[in-house]
Design an enzyme around this catalytic site. Structure first.
Site, mmCIF file in Angstrom:
data_model
loop_
_atom_site.group_PDB
_atom_site.id
_atom_site.type_symbol
_atom_site.label_atom_id
_atom_site.label_comp_id
_atom_site.label_asym_id
_atom_site.label_seq_id
_atom_site.Cartn_x
_atom_site.Cartn_y
_atom_site.Cartn_z
ATOM 1 N N GLU A 121 3.359 -4.247 -30.267
ATOM 2 C CA GLU A 121 4.528 -5.131 -30.243
ATOM 3 C C GLU A 121 5.406 -4.759 -29.043
ATOM 4 O O GLU A 121 5.609 -3.581 -28.795
ATOM 5 C CB GLU A 121 5.347 -4.990 -31.525
ATOM 6 N N GLY A 261 11.538 3.558 -33.019
ATOM 7 C CA GLY A 261 11.546 4.313 -34.266
ATOM 8 C C GLY A 261 10.187 4.357 -34.946
ATOM 9 O O GLY A 261 9.668 5.417 -35.269
ATOM 10 N N GLU A 298 9.666 -0.207 -42.402
ATOM 11 C CA GLU A 298 8.300 -0.547 -41.980
ATOM 12 C C GLU A 298 7.479 -1.031 -43.173
ATOM 13 O O GLU A 298 6.687 -1.965 -43.056
ATOM 14 C CB GLU A 298 7.614 0.641 -41.302
HETATM 15 N N1 TRP Z 1 8.762 -3.847 -35.073
HETATM 16 C C1 TRP Z 1 9.300 -2.516 -34.947
HETATM 17 C C2 TRP Z 1 10.313 -2.307 -36.058
HETATM 18 O O1 TRP Z 1 11.184 -3.088 -36.256
HETATM 19 C C3 TRP Z 1 9.987 -2.252 -33.676
HETATM 20 C C4 TRP Z 1 9.250 -2.276 -32.393
HETATM 21 C C5 TRP Z 1 9.143 -3.273 -31.507
HETATM 22 C C6 TRP Z 1 8.688 -1.185 -31.749
HETATM 23 N N2 TRP Z 1 8.561 -2.884 -30.372
HETATM 24 C C7 TRP Z 1 8.290 -1.584 -30.486
HETATM 25 C C8 TRP Z 1 8.513 0.127 -32.139
HETATM 26 C C9 TRP Z 1 7.744 -0.688 -29.573
HETATM 27 C C10 TRP Z 1 7.953 1.007 -31.245
HETATM 28 C C11 TRP Z 1 7.587 0.611 -29.970
HETATM 29 O O2 TRP Z 1 10.256 -1.367 -36.760
HETATM 30 ZN ZN ZN Z 2 11.464 -3.972 -37.875
#
Ligand code: TRP
Ligand code: ZN
Length: 850
Positions: A121, A261, A298
């Site tokens: 992501e 995180g 998560e």
């Molecule tokens: N989807 C993750 C969350 O909300 C966050 C996230 C987006 C993320 N891009 C990332 C985490 C890149 C780590 C690295 O928890």
């Molecule tokens: Zn999230």
């Protein structure tokens, strides 16, 4: 970098091709990993060329329906691969080679220590293979991982393990299959040699789920809190939302090198080790709380994000705002609802409001994006959660749950929009949310102007609220929003609660049958993310502090008093503060009704950031002086009560997070007295855990006590080999107040255990310096700005995502007084002239300078 890389929500088009299944095979190698990607691609338009995304890849071969393409059959650029697909159903096999070891951006496949792991992501999958890298393309994934058995005994991916075995030359393989179609941003792969903590959970449907937490060797004893948190989260989601887990296994892997995180990859979460590892000696109470919250966050994504996902990245708040709301409700249920809410509001006021007033201000559903990673923001997450919370307040608990149920009934397995969510809420509850939807497209923090009047002859009380929606950086035109306002009217020893719905520019509400003018506790529970201008007297605020039913309002009244006097001190540095302030906080501190954690919150002054956000022109020295003066005034006036509180908290042989919070808050005042070295030394020496040790160090550092260096040395010697604890040490170093700070920073960045390649380490020193050390970051020589810029220049090539986060304090340069404004601006200009400026920094610097 040109404007042409900007993408717009308004340009959304459905995909021309679907990918039904993906078969991946990874041959893992530090610098030459080979990826074979076999896709079943279906044509769903009359477009015959397919454009796949791909970056930082070496293309080895493409085969379409059994025929290998030659160079003339495709077009290849740094970001795209284009070729023809003439049939309706196609099999495409693409082989690429990638270099995980040198992937310092930590997107796609990279190495964290000895382990391989992925982060896809938002758009990292395109660094693994060529693909339709967009969330509305959902496929079922089968993943075969091949690696050396001795170094990488554990090979993980999404879903269920379906095959494994030994291969030649000490290699082995494991094959995983994920039965749920998903967008590629939820893909994950991990390979390593970890310690493993296992447990299990039986769902309400009777499914037995294996729970597995993978941590670096030697850290097993630090994984228990995470496991407990996971089980609590699973139970809570069943009880509160009726949502159960859907696979037979749920894995969490903790890694040290991570940009954010944690990540909700289907069945295989990857976490920053900071949000997994904890024991009494090394983690603070806040760490324990945050680990539980991130594990929950998560886990909750499995439904809000994975089962129902986003149509496009502009809809990010669909999953993030909702999931943050869910984790906040969970934390409130597990702990004190009031303290949880207060802490959420502090973050919002100190950071999200500032973002919403900055050059990067955007609606919770952004309309244009250059680099998606720049939009994982406090606005999308925290304000996004506030928007969900407002619907919860407007609909009520039962109707909100009906709305959630309808949302899953309609959209399970689909990629949808924020509008789809709000429509489900409106349909399930019969509530008109058409004006409410403006919260999704309008940026900026609304300001409420409140006026009251009372007619003693009729006993009628009138409350008038006007909403001001000021223009923001990239949005001039504003509209009235639908704003839920909880109020509590206090009169004659009773309190009545009302929920007002402001939907127009200005409205008045009338309340009758009062013998005296009521005192109003406005915006109960912070029912909307707004600023409030309501000219209540000190006496009225003190009444709210002492008598409101709503605990949030009690706390907020105290904060308003603090803010009022901080602002007076900014305007008039020698302003004489009133003793009524002391009396009010003495009553609060000696009350038997308030728990210790709430008292700690009451004692905590608004942060530099929150004060700055309320200034027309920011003069850091004036803010620092005002904060110091107020704190010293309170410390002197309350010294006896503070010591008694402190002693009481310290004496208990059953210390709790609550007593520790209050002890730390008291200590931060008591340290302002002379002869305080000993007190801090004792707090450190008698500390039973990390919370107490850190409170002592923080107090020493803030006051530049004589024993600071000795304490820091002792701490360093003890924890030199414990990465997460040394991160705390580095962030304390970033907050040093002494004038030798720049020489120290220089030396710190040269240490063997400092590296910009490790995001936690980079953030702990550079982030704490630029965000939590306003005295030196904003020092009049400009050296603070220069230090940050030097680090950003290096980070720009190493890890653009981390650089783009750390640049935040420079972006708001226009709000500062002339001298600092000019110095900050020149640093931004310097950065903008870099040859290789990343998209991440380009987007932000252009917005700031433009
Ligand atoms: N989807 C993750 C969350 O909300 C966050 C996230 C987006 C993320 N891009 C990332 C985490 C890149 C780590 C690295 O928890
Ligand atoms: Zn999230």
């Amino acid at each position: 970098m040109t404007q042409s890389t900007t993408r717009y929500l308004a340009d959304y088009q459905t995909p021309d091709f679907h990918i039904d299944t993906v078969n991946l095979c990874f041959n893992l190698d530090d610098t030459k990993t080979r990826v074979v990607n076999e896709m079943a691609i279906e044509k769903v338009s009359d477009q015959s060329n397919i454009t796949l995304n791909g970056e930082h890849l070496s293309l080895l071969s493409i085969k379409v329906n059994g025929t290998t393409l030659t160079k003339d059959d495709y077009q290849l650029s740094d970001t795209e691969l284009v070729f023809a697909l003439t049939q309706q159903h196609n099999t495409v096999v693409i082989e690429t080679q990638i270099d995980p070891l040198n992937n310092t951006a930590l997107e796609g496949l990279f190495k964290s220590g000895d382990a391989f792991c992925t982060q896809c992501e938002a758009e990292g999958f395109r660094r693994i293979t060529y693909y339709l890298d967009r969330p509305d393309v959902m496929a079922t994934f089968t993943t075969k991982v091949i690696a050396a058995k001795e170094s990488f005994p554990q090979l993980l991916s999404n879903g269920n393990k379906i095959d494994s075995g030994d291969l030649e030359n000490g290699q082995h393989f494991v094959t995983w299959q994920d039965p749920f179609p998903k967008p590629c941003y939820l893909f994950a792969l991990v390979a390593g040699d970890f310690d493993l903590l296992t447990d299990s959970f039986t769902t309400l449907e009777g499914r037995n789920v294996a729970l597995e937490i993978f941590v670096d060797k030697g850290n097993l004893s630090k994984a228990h809190h995470a496991m407990t948190s996971l089980k609590k989260s699973m139970k809570w989601d069943e009880e509160v939302f009726g949502l159960a887990y859907d696979l037979d296994i749920y894995m969490i892997v903790a890694v040290d090198f991570f940009n954010m995180g944690a990540m909700e990859n289907k069945g295989l979460n990857v976490f920053n080790s900071k949000y997994v590892l904890a024991d009494e000696a090394t983690a603070t109470d806040t760490d324990y709380f945050n680990i539980e919250a991130v594990i929950a966050h998560e886990y909750f994504h499995n439904w809000t994000g994975n089962r129902v996902t986003c149509r496009d990245w502009f809809q990010l708040s669909l999953k993030e705002g909702l999931t943050v709301f869910r984790d906040q409700q969970f934390s409130a249920d597990m702990h004190s609802a009031a303290v949880t809410r207060i802490q959420n509001v502090r973050v919002l006021r100190a950071h999200q409001f500032a973002e919403d007033a900055s050059p990067m201000a955007h609606p919770i559903r952004p309309e244009k994006v250059m680099e998606m990673n720049n939009f994982y923001t406090l606005t999308v997450y925290e304000k996004g959660s506030e928007v969900i919370r407002m619907m919860y307040t407007l609909l009520g608990k039962e109707n909100f749950r009906k709305g959630i149920d309808l949302y899953f009934e309609r959209f399970d397995g689909m990629a949808v929009t924020c509008d789809d969510f709000v429509n489900a809420m409106a349909d399930a509850s019969n509530k008109d949310l058409s004006i409410f939807k403006r919260w999704y497209s309008q940026s900026g923090t609304p300001l409420l102007l409140v006026n009251e009047s009372f007619d003693p002859t009729t006993g009628e009380y009138a409350l008038t609220v006007e909403q001001k929606n000021m223009p923001t950086a990239q949005q001039q035109e504003k509209h009235a929003l639908h704003i839920p306002i909880k109020v509590e009217l206090l009169a004659g020893g009773v309190s009545q609660e009302h929920l007002l719905e402001l939907t127009e520019a200005k409205q008045t509400w009338h309340f009758s049958m009062f013998d005296e003018k009521p005192v109003t506790a406005f915006l109960g529970d912070f029912s909307a993310p707004v600023k409030v201008n309501f000219d209540q007297s000190d006496e009225e605020l003190i009444t709210v502090m002492q008598n409101a039913q709503n605990t949030f309002c009690q706390w907020d009244a105290g904060q308003k008093l603090f803010m009022r006097y901080i602002e007076r001190l900014i305007d008039t540095p020698d302003y004489i503060l009133p003793n009524e302030l002391i009396a009010a906080f003495e009553v609060m501190l000696t009350s038997n009704d308030l728990d210790d954690a709430l008292k700690a919150e009451q004692l905590t002054l608004p942060s530099f950031g929150e004060i700055a956000d309320n200034q027309q022109i920011i003069d850091p020295e004036k803010i620092i002086h005002a904060l110091k003066t107020l704190k010293l005034f309170l410390a002197n006036g309350l010294s006896n009560v503070l010591s008694r509180c402190y002693q009481a908290c310290q004496q208990t042989n059953t210390r709790t997070p609550q007593t520790r919070a209050l002890a730390s808050a008291c200590l931060s005042y008591l340290v302002l007295d002379t002869n305080n070295e000993q007190l801090v030394q004792n707090h450190y020496d008698n500390g039973q855990n990390m919370t107490e040790n850190l409170a002592a160090l923080t107090a020493a550092i803030n006051q530049s006590l004589e024993n600071t260096d000795a304490l820091m040395k002792d701490f360093e010697d003890k924890w030199l080999d414990t990465t997460l604890v040394m991160d705390k040490w580095f962030s304390l170093q970033g907050m040093q107040q002494g004038d030798d700070i720049f020489a120290n920073l220089e030396a710190l960045t040269k240490r063997d255990d400092f590296s910009l390649n490790n995001p936690n380490r980079a953030r702990s020193l550079i982030g704490s310096f630029s965000m939590n050390n306003p005295k030196h970051f904003h020092c009049a020589t400009g050296r603070g700005y220069e230090f940050l810029t030097t680090q950003l220049i290096a980070l720009n090539t190493i890890n653009p995502q981390v650089a783009a986060r750390l640049i935040t304090p420079l972006l708001a340069f226009k709000q500062y007084e002339e001298k600092r404004k000019a110095m900050m601006q020149s640093q931004l200009v310097k950065l903008s002239n870099l040859d290789n400026l990343s998209k991440d920094l380009t987007e932000k610097i252009n917005a700031a300078l433009g």
